[in-house]
Design a protein around this motif. Structure first.
Motif, PDB file in Angstrom:
ATOM      1  N   GLN A   1      -6.750  -5.107  -3.609  1.00 43.78           N
ATOM      2  CA  GLN A   1      -6.711  -5.323  -5.055  1.00 43.78           C
ATOM      3  C   GLN A   1      -5.380  -4.801  -5.585  1.00 43.78           C
ATOM      4  OE1 GLN A   1     -10.186  -4.052  -7.020  1.00 43.78           O
ATOM      5  NE2 GLN A   1      -9.467  -4.648  -9.036  1.00 43.78           N
ATOM      6  N   ALA A   2      -4.715  -5.617  -6.384  1.00 44.86           N
ATOM      7  CA  ALA A   2      -3.428  -5.236  -6.959  1.00 44.86           C
ATOM      8  C   ALA A   2      -3.616  -4.286  -8.134  1.00 44.86           C
ATOM      9  CB  ALA A   2      -2.680  -6.484  -7.437  1.00 44.86           C
ATOM     10  N   GLU A   3      -2.629  -3.441  -8.343  1.00 48.74           N
ATOM     11  CA  GLU A   3      -2.597  -2.584  -9.534  1.00 48.74           C
ATOM     12  C   GLU A   3      -2.649  -3.503 -10.748  1.00 48.74           C
ATOM     13  OE1 GLU A   3      -2.695   0.078 -12.126  1.00 48.74           O
ATOM     14  OE2 GLU A   3      -2.312   0.954 -10.152  1.00 48.74           O
ATOM     15  N   GLN A   4      -3.507  -3.185 -11.691  1.00 49.80           N
ATOM     16  CA  GLN A   4      -3.698  -4.052 -12.847  1.00 49.80           C
ATOM     17  C   GLN A   4      -2.817  -3.686 -14.037  1.00 49.80           C
ATOM     18  OE1 GLN A   4      -5.850  -6.846 -12.658  1.00 49.80           O
ATOM     19  NE2 GLN A   4      -5.644  -6.207 -10.532  1.00 49.80           N
ATOM     20  N   ASP A   5      -2.453  -2.425 -14.131  1.00 47.69           N
ATOM     21  CA  ASP A   5      -1.688  -1.962 -15.285  1.00 47.69           C
ATOM     22  C   ASP A   5      -0.189  -2.111 -15.028  1.00 47.69           C
ATOM     23  OD1 ASP A   5      -1.415  -0.554 -17.849  1.00 47.69           O
ATOM     24  OD2 ASP A   5      -0.606   1.071 -16.607  1.00 47.69           O
ATOM     25  N   VAL A   6       0.475  -2.909 -15.836  1.00 50.50           N
ATOM     26  CA  VAL A   6       1.901  -3.186 -15.654  1.00 50.50           C
ATOM     27  C   VAL A   6       2.739  -1.909 -15.760  1.00 50.50           C
ATOM     28  CG1 VAL A   6       3.874  -4.486 -16.543  1.00 50.50           C
ATOM     29  CG2 VAL A   6       1.629  -5.544 -16.483  1.00 50.50           C
ATOM     30  N   TRP A   7       2.409  -1.045 -16.688  1.00 53.47           N
ATOM     31  CA  TRP A   7       3.159   0.202 -16.858  1.00 53.47           C
ATOM     32  C   TRP A   7       3.014   1.091 -15.632  1.00 53.47           C
ATOM     33  CZ3 TRP A   7       6.763   1.668 -20.241  1.00 53.47           C
ATOM     34  CH2 TRP A   7       6.906   0.891 -21.385  1.00 53.47           C
ATOM     35  N   SER A   8       1.818   1.168 -15.116  1.00 53.35           N
ATOM     36  CA  SER A   8       1.576   1.970 -13.916  1.00 53.35           C
ATOM     37  C   SER A   8       2.347   1.391 -12.737  1.00 53.35           C
ATOM     38  CB  SER A   8       0.082   2.008 -13.613  1.00 53.35           C
ATOM     39  OG  SER A   8      -0.156   2.767 -12.463  1.00 53.35           O
ATOM     40  N   MET A   9       2.364   0.077 -12.640  1.00 53.88           N
ATOM     41  CA  MET A   9       3.104  -0.593 -11.573  1.00 53.88           C
ATOM     42  C   MET A   9       4.597  -0.287 -11.680  1.00 53.88           C
ATOM     43  SD  MET A   9       3.059  -4.654 -10.561  1.00 53.88           S
ATOM     44  CE  MET A   9       1.347  -4.752 -10.991  1.00 53.88           C
ATOM     45  N   LEU A  10       5.139  -0.402 -12.877  1.00 51.09           N
ATOM     46  CA  LEU A  10       6.555  -0.105 -13.095  1.00 51.09           C
ATOM     47  C   LEU A  10       6.856   1.341 -12.724  1.00 51.09           C
ATOM     48  CD1 LEU A  10       9.391  -0.795 -14.239  1.00 51.09           C
ATOM     49  CD2 LEU A  10       8.521   0.005 -16.444  1.00 51.09           C
TER      50      LEU A  10
ATOM     51  N   GLN B   1       0.832  -1.200   0.000  1.00 58.24           N
ATOM     52  CA  GLN B   1       0.000   0.000   0.000  1.00 58.24           C
ATOM     53  C   GLN B   1       0.869   1.253   0.000  1.00 58.24           C
ATOM     54  OE1 GLN B   1      -2.591  -1.288   3.394  1.00 58.24           O
ATOM     55  NE2 GLN B   1      -4.136  -0.201   2.209  1.00 58.24           N
ATOM     56  N   ALA B   2       1.949   1.233   0.774  1.00 57.42           N
ATOM     57  CA  ALA B   2       2.848   2.387   0.827  1.00 57.42           C
ATOM     58  C   ALA B   2       3.447   2.660  -0.551  1.00 57.42           C
ATOM     59  CB  ALA B   2       3.954   2.157   1.855  1.00 57.42           C
ATOM     60  N   TRP B   3       3.675   1.608  -1.314  1.00 57.09           N
ATOM     61  CA  TRP B   3       4.216   1.748  -2.669  1.00 57.09           C
ATOM     62  C   TRP B   3       3.100   1.993  -3.687  1.00 57.09           C
ATOM     63  CZ3 TRP B   3       9.288   1.527  -4.564  1.00 57.09           C
ATOM     64  CH2 TRP B   3      10.271   1.323  -3.588  1.00 57.09           C
ATOM     65  N   GLU B   4       1.855   2.021  -3.223  1.00 58.50           N
ATOM     66  CA  GLU B   4       0.677   2.218  -4.075  1.00 58.50           C
ATOM     67  C   GLU B   4       0.536   1.127  -5.145  1.00 58.50           C
ATOM     68  OE1 GLU B   4       0.659   6.191  -5.599  1.00 58.50           O
ATOM     69  OE2 GLU B   4       0.815   7.089  -3.609  1.00 58.50           O
ATOM     70  N   LEU B   5       0.981  -0.077  -4.793  1.00 59.44           N
ATOM     71  CA  LEU B   5       0.871  -1.202  -5.716  1.00 59.44           C
ATOM     72  C   LEU B   5      -0.405  -2.004  -5.479  1.00 59.44           C
ATOM     73  CD1 LEU B   5       4.589  -2.365  -5.715  1.00 59.44           C
ATOM     74  CD2 LEU B   5       3.382  -1.052  -7.466  1.00 59.44           C
ATOM     75  N   ILE B   6      -1.020  -1.788  -4.326  1.00 56.90           N
ATOM     76  CA  ILE B   6      -2.335  -2.368  -4.062  1.00 56.90           C
ATOM     77  C   ILE B   6      -3.206  -1.283  -3.440  1.00 56.90           C
ATOM     78  CG2 ILE B   6      -1.489  -4.730  -3.741  1.00 56.90           C
ATOM     79  CD1 ILE B   6      -1.904  -4.316  -0.714  1.00 56.90           C
TER      80      ILE B   6
END
Length: 135
Positions: A46-55, A27-32
């Motif tokens: 819920q996990a971030e769905q967009d790979v580019w956004s995650m990167l 959550q701190a990394w805003e990945l979920i």
């Protein structure tokens, strides 16, 4: 689908406390993110769905947590070296060179970060061919 912490723990076969710590870090990394399910008072994750956004979030987080503080520290070191002249020349050069490298890398990232995703994808696909554009 969004899962509760208990479901994550059961699925991964991990202790609930370990999962809780991991979820806080993600959550701190805003990945979920927390998702609410109607009729269920528990938090669902819920996990971030967009790979580019995650990167992008991971790279930005690493820059903010690691690179930026290092640049600040090196700038302080350079300022201190100006005041005290007994720092060996090789140490001065190493600190100054490292600071310059990190500042340039940071500037490069900030420029790249502003590019549209379609341009980034094209740049990645070009790979080493991009060197033919730089003379």
């Amino acid at each position: 689908d969004a899962l509760t912490a208990e479901e994550v723990a059961d699925t991964l076969g991990l202790a609930r406390s370990n999962v809780s710590n991991g979820l806080k870090e993600l959550q701190a990394w805003e990945l979920i993110s927390i998702a609410h399910v109607l009729g269920d008072r528990r938090d669902h994750f819920q996990a971030e769905q967009d790979v580019w956004s995650m990167l992008n979030k991971v790279v930005e987080g690493r820059k903010r947590r690691e690179i930026d503080p290092t640049i600040d520290l090196l700038r302080k070191c350079v300022a201190e070296m100006e005041d005290e002249k007994d720092t060996p020349k090789k140490v001065r050069e190493r600190i100054t060179d490292t600071l310059g490298f990190l500042e340039e890398t940071s500037k490069w990232y900030e420029q790249i970060d502003k590019l549209p995703r379609t341009v980034l994808v094209k740049l990645m696909k070009m790979g080493a061919k991009i060197s033919s554009l730089v003379r």
